[in-house]
Design a protein around this motif. Sequence first.
Motif, PDB file in Angstrom:
ATOM      1  N   SER A 250       0.823  -1.215   0.000  1.00 50.16           N
ATOM      2  CA  SER A 250       0.000   0.000   0.000  1.00 50.16           C
ATOM      3  C   SER A 250       0.856   1.264   0.000  1.00 50.16           C
ATOM      4  O   SER A 250       0.472   2.270  -0.599  1.00 50.16           O
ATOM      5  CB  SER A 250      -0.963  -0.005   1.186  1.00 50.16           C
ATOM      6  N   VAL A 251       2.022   1.236   0.636  1.00 50.73           N
ATOM      7  CA  VAL A 251       2.903   2.411   0.637  1.00 50.73           C
ATOM      8  C   VAL A 251       3.432   2.661  -0.774  1.00 50.73           C
ATOM      9  O   VAL A 251       3.442   3.804  -1.242  1.00 50.73           O
ATOM     10  CB  VAL A 251       4.058   2.241   1.657  1.00 50.73           C
ATOM     11  N   ASP A 252       3.844   1.597  -1.467  1.00 46.24           N
ATOM     12  CA  ASP A 252       4.307   1.750  -2.854  1.00 46.24           C
ATOM     13  C   ASP A 252       3.203   2.355  -3.721  1.00 46.24           C
ATOM     14  O   ASP A 252       3.444   3.257  -4.520  1.00 46.24           O
ATOM     15  CB  ASP A 252       4.703   0.394  -3.450  1.00 46.24           C
ATOM     16  N   ARG A 253       1.986   1.837  -3.573  1.00 43.45           N
ATOM     17  CA  ARG A 253       0.869   2.345  -4.382  1.00 43.45           C
ATOM     18  C   ARG A 253       0.579   3.809  -4.054  1.00 43.45           C
ATOM     19  O   ARG A 253       0.263   4.608  -4.941  1.00 43.45           O
ATOM     20  CB  ARG A 253      -0.361   1.469  -4.203  1.00 43.45           C
ATOM     21  N   ASP A 254       0.697   4.189  -2.780  1.00 43.45           N
ATOM     22  CA  ASP A 254       0.499   5.597  -2.395  1.00 43.45           C
ATOM     23  C   ASP A 254       1.589   6.485  -3.003  1.00 43.45           C
ATOM     24  O   ASP A 254       1.311   7.593  -3.470  1.00 43.45           O
ATOM     25  CB  ASP A 254       0.485   5.749  -0.877  1.00 43.45           C
ATOM     26  N   ILE A 255       2.821   5.988  -3.003  1.00 45.19           N
ATOM     27  CA  ILE A 255       3.925   6.750  -3.609  1.00 45.19           C
ATOM     28  C   ILE A 255       3.655   6.948  -5.102  1.00 45.19           C
ATOM     29  O   ILE A 255       3.808   8.056  -5.627  1.00 45.19           O
ATOM     30  CB  ILE A 255       5.281   6.039  -3.374  1.00 45.19           C
ATOM     31  N   LEU A 256       3.230   5.894  -5.777  1.00 47.38           N
ATOM     32  CA  LEU A 256       2.929   6.011  -7.209  1.00 47.38           C
ATOM     33  C   LEU A 256       1.811   7.014  -7.461  1.00 47.38           C
ATOM     34  O   LEU A 256       1.877   7.820  -8.393  1.00 47.38           O
ATOM     35  CB  LEU A 256       2.554   4.642  -7.786  1.00 47.38           C
ATOM     36  N   ARG A 257       0.768   6.985  -6.631  1.00 49.21           N
ATOM     37  CA  ARG A 257      -0.350   7.914  -6.777  1.00 49.21           C
ATOM     38  C   ARG A 257       0.132   9.358  -6.619  1.00 49.21           C
ATOM     39  O   ARG A 257      -0.220  10.233  -7.415  1.00 49.21           O
ATOM     40  CB  ARG A 257      -1.433   7.587  -5.741  1.00 49.21           C
ATOM     41  N   LEU A 258       0.980   9.607  -5.615  1.00 52.60           N
ATOM     42  CA  LEU A 258       1.484  10.960  -5.387  1.00 52.60           C
ATOM     43  C   LEU A 258       2.379  11.433  -6.539  1.00 52.60           C
ATOM     44  O   LEU A 258       2.270  12.571  -6.991  1.00 52.60           O
ATOM     45  CB  LEU A 258       2.261  11.019  -4.072  1.00 52.60           C
ATOM     46  N   LEU A 259       3.263  10.552  -7.007  1.00 56.40           N
ATOM     47  CA  LEU A 259       4.161  10.944  -8.095  1.00 56.40           C
ATOM     48  C   LEU A 259       3.422  11.105  -9.413  1.00 56.40           C
ATOM     49  O   LEU A 259       3.808  11.920 -10.254  1.00 56.40           O
ATOM     50  CB  LEU A 259       5.304   9.932  -8.229  1.00 56.40           C
ATOM     51  N   ARG A 260       2.343  10.345  -9.614  1.00 57.49           N
ATOM     52  CA  ARG A 260       1.535  10.516 -10.830  1.00 57.49           C
ATOM     53  C   ARG A 260       0.893  11.896 -10.822  1.00 57.49           C
ATOM     54  O   ARG A 260       0.789  12.558 -11.850  1.00 57.49           O
ATOM     55  CB  ARG A 260       0.464   9.424 -10.902  1.00 57.49           C
ATOM     56  N   ALA A 261       0.472  12.344  -9.642  1.00 56.43           N
ATOM     57  CA  ALA A 261      -0.165  13.660  -9.528  1.00 56.43           C
ATOM     58  C   ALA A 261       0.860  14.790  -9.621  1.00 56.43           C
ATOM     59  O   ALA A 261       0.566  15.857 -10.151  1.00 56.43           O
ATOM     60  CB  ALA A 261      -0.943  13.754  -8.220  1.00 56.43           C
ATOM     61  N   ASP A 262       2.068  14.551  -9.087  1.00 61.25           N
ATOM     62  CA  ASP A 262       3.107  15.583  -9.097  1.00 61.25           C
ATOM     63  C   ASP A 262       4.476  14.912  -9.159  1.00 61.25           C
ATOM     64  O   ASP A 262       5.056  14.562  -8.126  1.00 61.25           O
ATOM     65  CB  ASP A 262       3.022  16.465  -7.851  1.00 61.25           C
ATOM     66  N   GLY A 263       4.984  14.720 -10.356  1.00 60.26           N
ATOM     67  CA  GLY A 263       6.275  14.082 -10.555  1.00 60.26           C
ATOM     68  C   GLY A 263       7.435  14.892 -10.010  1.00 60.26           C
ATOM     69  O   GLY A 263       8.538  14.371  -9.878  1.00 60.26           O
ATOM     70  N   ARG A 264       7.181  16.148  -9.670  1.00 57.03           N
ATOM     71  CA  ARG A 264       8.232  17.003  -9.109  1.00 57.03           C
ATOM     72  C   ARG A 264       8.212  17.020  -7.584  1.00 57.03           C
ATOM     73  O   ARG A 264       8.992  17.733  -6.966  1.00 57.03           O
ATOM     74  CB  ARG A 264       8.070  18.424  -9.634  1.00 57.03           C
ATOM     75  N   ALA A 265       7.350  16.234  -6.970  1.00 55.51           N
ATOM     76  CA  ALA A 265       7.270  16.212  -5.505  1.00 55.51           C
ATOM     77  C   ALA A 265       8.614  15.787  -4.932  1.00 55.51           C
ATOM     78  O   ALA A 265       9.278  14.886  -5.448  1.00 55.51           O
ATOM     79  CB  ALA A 265       6.178  15.245  -5.052  1.00 55.51           C
ATOM     80  N   SER A 266       9.004  16.438  -3.857  1.00 54.27           N
ATOM     81  CA  SER A 266      10.274  16.085  -3.217  1.00 54.27           C
ATOM     82  C   SER A 266      10.128  14.772  -2.461  1.00 54.27           C
ATOM     83  O   SER A 266       9.026  14.372  -2.071  1.00 54.27           O
ATOM     84  CB  SER A 266      10.698  17.186  -2.241  1.00 54.27           C
ATOM     85  N   VAL A 267      11.253  14.108  -2.243  1.00 58.06           N
ATOM     86  CA  VAL A 267      11.239  12.866  -1.480  1.00 58.06           C
ATOM     87  C   VAL A 267      10.707  13.137  -0.076  1.00 58.06           C
ATOM     88  O   VAL A 267       9.922  12.347   0.459  1.00 58.06           O
ATOM     89  CB  VAL A 267      12.649  12.226  -1.430  1.00 58.06           C
ATOM     90  N   ARG A 268      11.091  14.259   0.495  1.00 62.09           N
ATOM     91  CA  ARG A 268      10.611  14.605   1.843  1.00 62.09           C
ATOM     92  C   ARG A 268       9.087  14.746   1.858  1.00 62.09           C
ATOM     93  O   ARG A 268       8.410  14.237   2.748  1.00 62.09           O
ATOM     94  CB  ARG A 268      11.246  15.900   2.329  1.00 62.09           C
ATOM     95  N   SER A 269       8.534  15.415   0.854  1.00 60.18           N
ATOM     96  CA  SER A 269       7.087  15.590   0.776  1.00 60.18           C
ATOM     97  C   SER A 269       6.384  14.245   0.616  1.00 60.18           C
ATOM     98  O   SER A 269       5.368  13.982   1.271  1.00 60.18           O
ATOM     99  CB  SER A 269       6.742  16.513  -0.397  1.00 60.18           C
ATOM    100  N   VAL A 270       6.916  13.396  -0.261  1.00 59.15           N
ATOM    101  CA  VAL A 270       6.332  12.069  -0.457  1.00 59.15           C
ATOM    102  C   VAL A 270       6.387  11.284   0.850  1.00 59.15           C
ATOM    103  O   VAL A 270       5.395  10.674   1.269  1.00 59.15           O
ATOM    104  CB  VAL A 270       7.054  11.311  -1.594  1.00 59.15           C
TER     105      VAL A 270
END
Length: 168
Positions: free
Chosen positions: A26-46
């Motif tokens: 579920s964490v991997d899927r959440d990371i993918l969802r966040l990066l799909r919405a904003d590929g420029r999101a920082s690692v800290r934000s993710v």
Amino acid sequence: MSDERLAERPADEADEQRPPVRPLDSVDRDILRLLRADGRASVRSVADQVHVSRANAYARINRLLEDGVIRGFSARIDQERAGHGTSAYITLKIVQDSWRSVRERLRELPGAAHMALVGGDFDVLLLVHTKDNRSLRDLVLTRIQAIPEVLSTRTLLVFEETDLDPEP
């Protein structure tokens, strides 16, 4: 309208050399969802949004990249504002077993944005963006139809495009 159409390795070669896909949690899927919405999101934000450490988020993103789950990062482009006033889906019927050679020729076309080998009444679905209708006509009639393995094409003009944004 009927007409008579990544230093990358071809997908079939790349698939043979990639490691097997590891299951996503579920964490991997959440990371993918966040990066799909904003590929420029920082690692800290993710990391903050999925409630893991920055090091954990960094390691997971790298694993997703290494496994080929994340194929890259890109910008969503407004094609009209970028000078591509005409977009079209072009369906192609091709000679059986010619997909690999046709794929390589289609990759070279200016404005080719996406292609898929599909089942049904046609074999290939190609999305193109061109400056105008004259450029689209030239692309279809002189470039695509000149590919020997292309038996026929059909052009579907796009009147309006809407990106389906992932849920935040």
